[in-house]
Every structure is written in C-alpha cells, then in structure tokens.
Design an enzyme around this catalytic site. Sequence first.
Site, PDB file in Angstrom:
ATOM      1  N   ARG A   3      35.214  24.094  46.566  1.00  0.00           N
ATOM      2  CA  ARG A   3      35.897  25.332  46.169  1.00  0.00           C
ATOM      3  C   ARG A   3      37.122  25.027  45.309  1.00  0.00           C
ATOM      4  O   ARG A   3      37.426  25.749  44.348  1.00  0.00           O
ATOM      5  CB  ARG A   3      36.290  26.152  47.402  1.00  0.00           C
ATOM      6  CG  ARG A   3      36.839  27.529  47.040  1.00  0.00           C
ATOM      7  CD  ARG A   3      37.029  28.435  48.239  1.00  0.00           C
ATOM      8  NE  ARG A   3      38.045  27.935  49.159  1.00  0.00           N
ATOM      9  CZ  ARG A   3      38.352  28.513  50.314  1.00  0.00           C
ATOM     10  NH1 ARG A   3      37.732  29.622  50.701  1.00  0.00           N
ATOM     11  NH2 ARG A   3      39.279  28.008  51.098  1.00  0.00           N
ATOM     12  N   LYS A   5      41.270  30.432  44.265  1.00  0.00           N
ATOM     13  CA  LYS A   5      42.339  30.259  45.253  1.00  0.00           C
ATOM     14  C   LYS A   5      43.534  29.683  44.501  1.00  0.00           C
ATOM     15  O   LYS A   5      43.766  28.479  44.495  1.00  0.00           O
ATOM     16  CB  LYS A   5      41.858  29.340  46.386  1.00  0.00           C
ATOM     17  CG  LYS A   5      42.619  29.552  47.672  1.00  0.00           C
ATOM     18  CD  LYS A   5      41.909  28.907  48.842  1.00  0.00           C
ATOM     19  CE  LYS A   5      42.842  28.663  50.002  1.00  0.00           C
ATOM     20  NZ  LYS A   5      43.483  29.846  50.553  1.00  0.00           N
ATOM     21  N   GLU A  40      40.159  42.387  52.465  1.00  0.00           N
ATOM     22  CA  GLU A  40      40.437  41.285  53.394  1.00  0.00           C
ATOM     23  C   GLU A  40      41.845  41.460  53.930  1.00  0.00           C
ATOM     24  O   GLU A  40      42.535  42.413  53.570  1.00  0.00           O
ATOM     25  CB  GLU A  40      40.308  39.939  52.677  1.00  0.00           C
ATOM     26  CG  GLU A  40      41.309  39.777  51.539  1.00  0.00           C
ATOM     27  CD  GLU A  40      41.282  38.404  50.883  1.00  0.00           C
ATOM     28  OE1 GLU A  40      40.711  37.464  51.466  1.00  0.00           O
ATOM     29  OE2 GLU A  40      41.859  38.278  49.792  1.00  0.00           O
TER      30      GLU A  40
HETATM   31  N1  PXG Z   1      41.658  35.281  52.344  1.00  0.00           N
HETATM   32  C1  PXG Z   1      42.714  34.725  51.725  1.00  0.00           C
HETATM   33  C2  PXG Z   1      43.487  35.496  50.741  1.00  0.00           C
HETATM   34  C3  PXG Z   1      43.047  33.399  52.020  1.00  0.00           C
HETATM   35  O1  PXG Z   1      44.076  32.819  51.409  1.00  0.00           O
HETATM   36  C4  PXG Z   1      41.206  33.304  53.591  1.00  0.00           C
HETATM   37  C5  PXG Z   1      40.909  34.613  53.239  1.00  0.00           C
HETATM   38  C6  PXG Z   1      40.319  32.567  54.539  1.00  0.00           C
HETATM   39  O2  PXG Z   1      39.549  31.598  53.847  1.00  0.00           O
HETATM   40  P1  PXG Z   1      39.095  30.230  54.508  1.00  0.00           P
HETATM   41  O3  PXG Z   1      38.317  29.539  53.443  1.00  0.00           O
HETATM   42  O4  PXG Z   1      40.344  29.491  54.913  1.00  0.00           O
HETATM   43  O5  PXG Z   1      38.272  30.576  55.689  1.00  0.00           O
HETATM   44  C7  PXG Z   1      42.291  32.685  52.971  1.00  0.00           C
HETATM   45  C8  PXG Z   1      42.652  31.300  53.309  1.00  0.00           C
HETATM   46  C9  PXG Z   1      48.285  29.983  55.141  1.00  0.00           C
HETATM   47  C10 PXG Z   1      46.868  29.780  54.950  1.00  0.00           C
HETATM   48  O6  PXG Z   1      49.002  28.992  54.966  1.00  0.00           O
HETATM   49  C11 PXG Z   1      46.087  30.717  54.331  1.00  0.00           C
HETATM   50  C12 PXG Z   1      44.751  30.436  54.157  1.00  0.00           C
HETATM   51  C13 PXG Z   1      44.186  29.312  54.598  1.00  0.00           C
HETATM   52  C14 PXG Z   1      44.988  28.411  55.225  1.00  0.00           C
HETATM   53  C15 PXG Z   1      46.332  28.637  55.395  1.00  0.00           C
HETATM   54  O7  PXG Z   1      48.706  31.063  55.498  1.00  0.00           O
HETATM   55  N2  PXG Z   1      44.041  31.318  53.541  1.00  0.00           N
END
Ligand code: PXG
Length: 294
Positions: A54, A153, A186
């Site tokens: 990703r 991302k 989301e």
């Molecule tokens: N939506 C958004 C906007 C994200 O940034 C997710 C969904 C979940 O995706 P994953 O691939 O992790 O299942 C994310 C991921 C943080 C932090 O520091 C945020 C994320 C991941 C890890 C840490 O707050 N976001």
Amino acid sequence: MSKVLQIHIDGKLCDEADAKVSVFDHGLLYGDGVFEGIRFYRGRVFKLRAHIDRLFDSAKAIQLEVPLSHAKMTEAVMETIRANELQDGYVRLLVTRGVGSLGLNPFQCKQASVIIIASKIALYDEEKYQQGLTVVTCGTRRPAPAALSPSVKSLNYLNNIMAKIEAINAGAEEGVMLNEQGFVAECTGDNIFVVKEGKIYTPPVTAGGLNGITRRVVMELAEEKGFELLEQDLTRYELYTADEFFLSGTAAEVVPVASYDGRTIGNGQPGPITLRLMEFFRELTQTTGVPIYE
Ligand code: PXG
C-alpha cells in the site's frame, strides 16, 4: 525512564534526539509524502506485505519515487524494530518528498526521505474494548475522491484532524465522517462496520474511506467464519439502528462502539458478533506475521 528510541532516517539509525528532518522537506512544507502504520505482535509483523504494497501504491499515485525496493524497505522496517529490541509495538513508516526549495514543485526535491519509527502504541484504554467507544458524526466531510483519492495514505491528515477535533470537543473518542453525498465514509482513523439482524455491513471503499488493511482482515475473517458480509452504502440511520457497531484499524484493532450521536447501540454492550470478531482478530495477530528475530 524509557529507553532512547533508535530511529531510521535514510538508511541510518540514530538516537531519537538526533532524528531530525530539514525545514525544507516538502513533507513538512506541503504534507507531500505518504505513510503507513504497521503493528507487530510477539516478534512478528502483522500484514507486512500488505502495508509495504500500500505504501508503494500511495507513492506511485502521487508520483513519488521510493528510494528503496520493496525488499530493502521490508528489511529496513525489520532492522528498526530489532534495533529497539521490541516484541510488540507499532511502526510509523514515512516517505517524504524530501528536501526542496520553497514552492510547490515536487520535482525540485532531489530525493525522497525514508523515516521509520518503531515504538509502542495504545490508542484506547483497555476498558474501551470492553465497554465500547462513544462516537459522534463530524461536520467535516471526507474529500471527494476526485480531490484526493482516499486510497492514498498521504501525510495530509488535516481533514481527519479537523474531524478528530470535532469528536474530542463533543466528548467522544471517535468521529464518523460522511462523504459529499452524505453516506458514511469512515472514522478519522478507522473503518466502520455495523451488524443488523446477523448480517455485517461496511461501506464500499468508493464511499471515501481508506482501503483499510484491518478492514480487509475483518472481511476475510467474517467470510471464513461463515458470517454474511455486505459492502453497501450506509447512512447515519443504519448506524443509529444497528444491533452492533465496531471500528477497525491498525492502531485501534477491532473496537466496539457503545454510543453514536447519543443513541445507544444495541443494549450498550459489545454485541456477540463484534466480540467473536475481536477474538478471531486477536488470535490472528498473535499467531501470524513475518518473524523479526529469526
Ligand atoms: N481510515 C483512515 C483514515 C486511516 O488513517 C484506517 C482507516 C485503518 O486502516 P488500516 O489499514 O490501519 O486498517 C486508517 C489507518 C494513528 C493511526 O496514528 C491511524 C491509522 C493507522 C495507524 C495509526 O492514529 N490509520
């Protein structure tokens, strides 16, 4: 005192106090760059390949050349965790556009920078996993995919941060973000699932959420365990009237929601399907992943 972290910057490990970037890095000046958040459990990195893939896809989409191969990037993540002698924790992996001049032009930046931080993370208190989160709807919308694809991302998280501020101001832990059409996209850092009459629902990626890796794991687990799961546009109504409601994300893992915009979800306790998926997810994180120390 906690140990001094070893940070990876452009191929070298250094003490956290010495881990610095230039004020001319376009990651800082413009949020020009991409990142990943990766978990490791019991000395194994969970879904490493999916995260590295990703990252490279995000970079490709913004025409950012990652200065390492997939294999070298994977090894750099492993080395950083090893240097910090961690078994369980969290990796923040960034690729910034690098040092350039003032002005947007990214092609004046000579080389992208790679930064890897391996540390600990606990997003919510343990009691939230038993009692569920309080969630509200945010006024801040997800940007339209034509503005910035939610699949990238990027280091540009202001949209999500604006929403997070709203959620915190409202006394909630998380905030639901809608898309321009008013459908649920989301949360600010997690994907959304609800359960109604035994079926699991999640918005399609086209609704504006990140194509979450934990989301995909939950979908695979649901299928494997024989639950019916549908990707479908959802409105706030479907969330208000859900029997169960939970979030997924690398940092949050699988976490139940107890209250949404003042409406109690189900009987206010994490529901049976949520609890089973939390258990299946935990088991997967504890038993799979790429070994760090072998
Ligand atoms: N939506 C958004 C906007 C994200 O940034 C997710 C969904 C979940 O995706 P994953 O691939 O992790 O299942 C994310 C991921 C943080 C932090 O520091 C945020 C994320 C991941 C890890 C840490 O707050 N976001």
